[in-house]
Design a protein around this motif. Structure first.
Motif, mmCIF file in Angstrom:
data_model
loop_
_atom_site.group_PDB
_atom_site.id
_atom_site.type_symbol
_atom_site.label_atom_id
_atom_site.label_comp_id
_atom_site.label_asym_id
_atom_site.label_seq_id
_atom_site.Cartn_x
_atom_site.Cartn_y
_atom_site.Cartn_z
ATOM 1 N N GLN A 80 0.861 -1.182 0.000
ATOM 2 C CA GLN A 80 0.000 0.000 0.000
ATOM 3 C C GLN A 80 0.892 1.225 0.000
ATOM 4 O OE1 GLN A 80 -3.097 0.186 2.977
ATOM 5 N NE2 GLN A 80 -3.268 2.395 2.852
ATOM 6 N N ASP A 81 0.640 2.154 -0.899
ATOM 7 C CA ASP A 81 1.425 3.383 -0.935
ATOM 8 C C ASP A 81 1.321 4.096 0.402
ATOM 9 O OD1 ASP A 81 2.241 2.969 -3.523
ATOM 10 O OD2 ASP A 81 0.625 4.142 -4.409
ATOM 11 N N ALA A 82 2.453 4.625 0.867
ATOM 12 C CA ALA A 82 2.513 5.253 2.186
ATOM 13 C C ALA A 82 1.553 6.423 2.310
ATOM 14 C CB ALA A 82 3.942 5.703 2.482
ATOM 15 N N GLU A 83 1.272 7.096 1.191
ATOM 16 C CA GLU A 83 0.405 8.276 1.233
ATOM 17 C C GLU A 83 -1.074 7.906 1.174
ATOM 18 O OE1 GLU A 83 2.844 7.793 -0.994
ATOM 19 O OE2 GLU A 83 4.380 9.056 -0.071
ATOM 20 N N GLU A 84 -1.368 6.647 0.894
ATOM 21 C CA GLU A 84 -2.761 6.220 0.738
ATOM 22 C C GLU A 84 -3.445 6.092 2.088
ATOM 23 O OE1 GLU A 84 -5.170 2.338 -1.033
ATOM 24 O OE2 GLU A 84 -3.120 2.762 -1.708
ATOM 25 N N GLU A 85 -4.624 6.651 2.199
ATOM 26 C CA GLU A 85 -5.395 6.586 3.439
ATOM 27 C C GLU A 85 -6.767 5.975 3.159
ATOM 28 O OE1 GLU A 85 -4.469 7.238 6.402
ATOM 29 O OE2 GLU A 85 -2.545 8.229 6.070
ATOM 30 N N PRO A 86 -7.359 5.265 4.129
ATOM 31 C CA PRO A 86 -6.738 4.891 5.405
ATOM 32 C C PRO A 86 -5.793 3.713 5.234
ATOM 33 C CG PRO A 86 -8.923 3.953 5.269
ATOM 34 C CD PRO A 86 -8.739 4.769 4.013
ATOM 35 N N SER A 87 -4.954 3.517 6.230
ATOM 36 C CA SER A 87 -4.038 2.388 6.198
ATOM 37 C C SER A 87 -4.825 1.096 6.402
ATOM 38 C CB SER A 87 -2.989 2.534 7.305
ATOM 39 O OG SER A 87 -2.128 1.426 7.321
ATOM 40 N N ARG A 88 -4.607 0.118 5.549
ATOM 41 C CA ARG A 88 -5.356 -1.140 5.632
ATOM 42 C C ARG A 88 -4.692 -2.072 6.649
ATOM 43 N NH1 ARG A 88 -5.407 -3.419 -0.233
ATOM 44 N NH2 ARG A 88 -7.331 -4.475 0.317
ATOM 45 N N PRO A 89 -5.462 -2.756 7.477
ATOM 46 C CA PRO A 89 -4.874 -3.705 8.426
ATOM 47 C C PRO A 89 -4.090 -4.779 7.682
ATOM 48 C CG PRO A 89 -7.200 -3.317 8.911
ATOM 49 C CD PRO A 89 -6.932 -2.675 7.590
ATOM 50 N N GLY A 90 -2.841 -4.970 8.084
ATOM 51 C CA GLY A 90 -2.025 -5.993 7.448
ATOM 52 C C GLY A 90 -1.299 -5.539 6.205
ATOM 53 N N ALA A 91 -1.461 -4.261 5.804
ATOM 54 C CA ALA A 91 -0.775 -3.765 4.614
ATOM 55 C C ALA A 91 0.684 -3.490 4.925
ATOM 56 C CB ALA A 91 -1.450 -2.499 4.097
ATOM 57 N N TYR A 92 1.486 -3.426 3.874
ATOM 58 C CA TYR A 92 2.908 -3.120 4.013
ATOM 59 C C TYR A 92 3.223 -1.906 3.157
ATOM 60 C CZ TYR A 92 8.002 -3.694 3.975
ATOM 61 O OH TYR A 92 9.348 -3.503 4.109
ATOM 62 N N SER A 93 3.860 -0.927 3.758
ATOM 63 C CA SER A 93 4.238 0.261 3.004
ATOM 64 C C SER A 93 5.554 0.794 3.541
ATOM 65 C CB SER A 93 3.152 1.340 3.088
ATOM 66 O OG SER A 93 2.986 1.786 4.416
ATOM 67 N N LEU A 94 6.226 1.554 2.723
ATOM 68 C CA LEU A 94 7.477 2.209 3.101
ATOM 69 C C LEU A 94 7.398 3.674 2.692
ATOM 70 C CD1 LEU A 94 10.079 -0.433 1.825
ATOM 71 C CD2 LEU A 94 9.388 -0.041 4.192
ATOM 72 N N PRO A 95 7.893 4.577 3.525
ATOM 73 C CA PRO A 95 7.887 6.007 3.177
ATOM 74 C C PRO A 95 9.017 6.330 2.194
ATOM 75 C CG PRO A 95 8.886 5.710 5.323
ATOM 76 C CD PRO A 95 8.421 4.339 4.883
ATOM 77 N N LEU A 96 8.900 5.806 0.996
ATOM 78 C CA LEU A 96 10.010 5.865 0.044
ATOM 79 C C LEU A 96 10.400 7.295 -0.306
ATOM 80 C CD1 LEU A 96 8.855 2.967 -2.299
ATOM 81 C CD2 LEU A 96 10.607 2.884 -0.525
ATOM 82 N N SER A 97 9.409 8.160 -0.494
ATOM 83 C CA SER A 97 9.735 9.542 -0.865
ATOM 84 C C SER A 97 10.473 10.254 0.267
ATOM 85 C CB SER A 97 8.463 10.312 -1.240
ATOM 86 O OG SER A 97 7.570 10.384 -0.136
ATOM 87 N N LEU A 98 10.092 9.975 1.522
ATOM 88 C CA LEU A 98 10.782 10.591 2.662
ATOM 89 C C LEU A 98 12.210 10.060 2.799
ATOM 90 C CD1 LEU A 98 8.027 10.705 5.431
ATOM 91 C CD2 LEU A 98 8.676 12.456 3.771
ATOM 92 N N ILE A 99 12.383 8.754 2.557
ATOM 93 C CA ILE A 99 13.725 8.177 2.621
ATOM 94 C C ILE A 99 14.631 8.837 1.582
ATOM 95 C CG2 ILE A 99 15.057 6.062 2.254
ATOM 96 C CD1 ILE A 99 12.624 4.512 3.342
ATOM 97 N N GLN A 100 14.086 9.051 0.380
ATOM 98 C CA GLN A 100 14.876 9.706 -0.662
ATOM 99 C C GLN A 100 15.169 11.163 -0.320
ATOM 100 O OE1 GLN A 100 12.471 8.758 -4.145
ATOM 101 N NE2 GLN A 100 13.946 7.200 -4.772
#
Length: 550
Positions: free
Chosen positions: A482-502
């Protein structure tokens, strides 16, 4: 300024941290977090920190939190001290499990802890045993000692630059702590107008060969991908096995080729990763019967130095196609021999199979049923699964449902990615790199060697991401992404704040304690180097940075 006795303080702090059970993932990690803050505050120095406290991990089912302490210096340049405080379980200690958090008691059972033939470097009394002693509560204790040393210095003079300590939860599971720290660091930099010099992580490093006299510093880290394989056979009665295909046989052939195959090791800058290994493998039968297992799955731990998700996927796909083809021809040959042996005609129908990526299977089902229908079916499957279901298991159930919607029949292999994903991080230049090199060159007596890639998984993977890294093959083939910016966060989803890391793009170093046996019952930290030499060397890195910022 009060002089710090590095060895005495760090040994005592390590023992106090090891004594607290903090297995990841669990609520008990918060007990360790509280002890870290208590150690930072002892002797009335709490008021010396510009800011300090807990940073809760957002939406965490266990309510865990990171610890931070900040010392504002004369300049905006800021050095980050990083370490994790969670551990793996203690069941591997067997009969000694009740002593696994008591270094003093374990010291009386070293012969029972060590595998036969194991030789320790130097004197036994130089080693402190216990869960988390090496990985990495001792490293956190080193950071606490450094931070207290700097706080005491700030009583009489402003520090030449700023220092931020962050201690994270959950490194041993899915790195939820450092992913929260990515948000914290981004916000902190904006709110306080900071410029990050880079990160010193103090996770343990160990000897690379018996008798190795060196102490290692790493200027980057390996990455990790978890390719997963749903193996579809064909159902049949065990009395007529040629009418179907045992999915376990297909999985076994793939595992035989992939696991411990150094042709799949990744290489770069004079280093090579260890070969892939399976972390889990099973068929999907739930009960005994005489039907061939027609579905099985496994996932493969693959470390990376240079390979992208797309490159690895293509490599595994090509090998899977060849292995499936060879297996089907072998089964055909076996059937011919069997038919001849039983007096039957040896005419055998040619078997066919296919290898698909998850993205290809998804596109195929969408073409049949439409995007909206497929989305609804997978969403219903998702919502029926327990909220705390392991993400690897959730991924499997989604792939199985998609396969059933495809109306295809096996034999087949569906390749997909499951969490977690660790980006590999190459070496970075900058002031921190210059300071580390200066200290290394000043101490030939310590046999220090700097290498590029830390060979073990580490939180520092999430503090830098190459802007040119194409992760589309990862996200398109990870069912729980699940994209980190997508709301709401789904239970059990996996996301990484890729844009913030960059955006952070931090230079990272792992210069940590010297240890051995992490995730094993003989886990230990070598005290003379780790508790006395290391903190002094890191204090000299601080001095070298100060000189370069004048």
């Amino acid at each position: 300024m009060k002089e710090m006795n590095w060895f005495t303080y760090i040994k005592a702090a390590t023992e106090r941290l090891v004594a607290i059970r903090g297995i990841s993932p669990s609520e008990e990690e918060n007990l360790v977090a509280s002890k870290i803050l208590e150690l930072l505050y002892e002797d009335g120095i709490e008021a010396l920190y510009t800011a300090s406290g807990f940073d809760p991990i957002a939406n965490d089912p266990y309510g865990r939190k990171n610890v931070y302490a900040f010392l504002r210096g004369q300049r905006a340049e800021t050095l980050i001290l990083l370490g994790h405080f969670d551990t793996v379980d203690t069941a591997d200690y067997g009969d000694l499990e009740s002593l696994s958090l008591d270094p003093g008691a374990l010291a009386l059972h070293i012969d029972e802890l060590l595998a036969p033939g194991t030789r320790l470097e130097g004197e036994r009394s130089n080693w402190l045993f216990g869960r988390g002693a090496g990985d990495m509560k001792s490293g956190v204790a080193v950071n606490i000692a450094l931070m207290r040393h700097l706080a005491e210095r700030s009583r009489s003079e402003a520090l030449p630059f700023s220092v931020l300590l962050i201690a994270t939860a959950d490194e041993e599971n899915e790195s939820a702590g450092v992913l929260q720290a990515v948000h914290f660091l981004t916000r902190w930099r904006e709110e306080r107008q900071l410029h990050y010099l880079g990160v010193l992580n103090t996770d343990y490093a160990s000897a690379l060969y018996p008798g190795d006299p060196h102490r290692y510093i790493y200027a980057g880290t390996v990455g990790k991908l978890l390719p997963s394989f749903l193996c579809i056979g064909r159902e049949s009665h065990v009395g007529a096995p040629f009418g179907g295909l045992d999915a376990n046989l297909l999985a076994a052939e793939l595992i035989r080729d992939f696991s411990m195959n150094d042709a799949l090791s990744d290489s770069g800058k004079g280093q090579t990763t260890v070969p892939p290994v399976t972390l889990h493998s099973t068929d999907l039968k739930q009960q005994y019967d005489v039907q061939l297992p027609f579905a099985a799955y496994f996932y493969l731990n693959v470390l990376t130095l240079t390979s992208s998700p797309a490159e690895l996927l293509q490599r595994l796909r090509e090998r899977s196609e060849l292995i499936l083809e060879q297996l089907l021809r072998r089964v055909e040959d076996t059937e011919r021999r069997w038919r001849r042996a039983t007096g039957l005609p040896d005419e055998v129908e040619a078997r066919k199979g296919c290898v698909l990526s998850y993205a290809e299977l998804y596109a195929d089902v969408v073409a049949q049923l439409g995007e909206e229908s497929v989305h609804e079916e997978l969403e219903q499957t998702w919502q029926k699964l327990p909220v705390r279901l392991d993400k690897r298991e959730r991924s499997l159930q989604l792939v199985r449902r998609l396969w059933s919607l495809s109306r295809r029949r096996g034999p087949a292999v569906v390749i997909y990615y499951a969490p977690p994903y660790y980006p590999h991080v190459p070496e970075s230049e900058g002031l921190l790199a210059e300071a580390v090199r200066a200290v290394v060159e000043a101490h030939p007596e310590q046999h220090l060697i700097q290498r590029e890639f830390f060979p073990l998984l580490s939180d520092i993977s999430y503090l830098q991401l190459d802007a040119n890294m194409d992760i589309a093959a990862l996200t398109a083939n990870m069912p729980v992404w699940q994209d980190a910016e997508e709301e709401p966060s789904r239970p059990g989803a996996y996301s990484l704040p890729l844009s913030l890391i960059q955006q952070l793009q931090l230079p990272v170093f792992n210069w940590g304690v010297h240890g051995r046996g992490a995730h094993q019952r003989d886990e230990a930290v070598q005290m003379p180097y780790s508790f006395e030499v290391l903190p002094q060397l890191l204090a000299e890195v601080f001095q070298a940075l100060e000189e370069r910022l004048r």
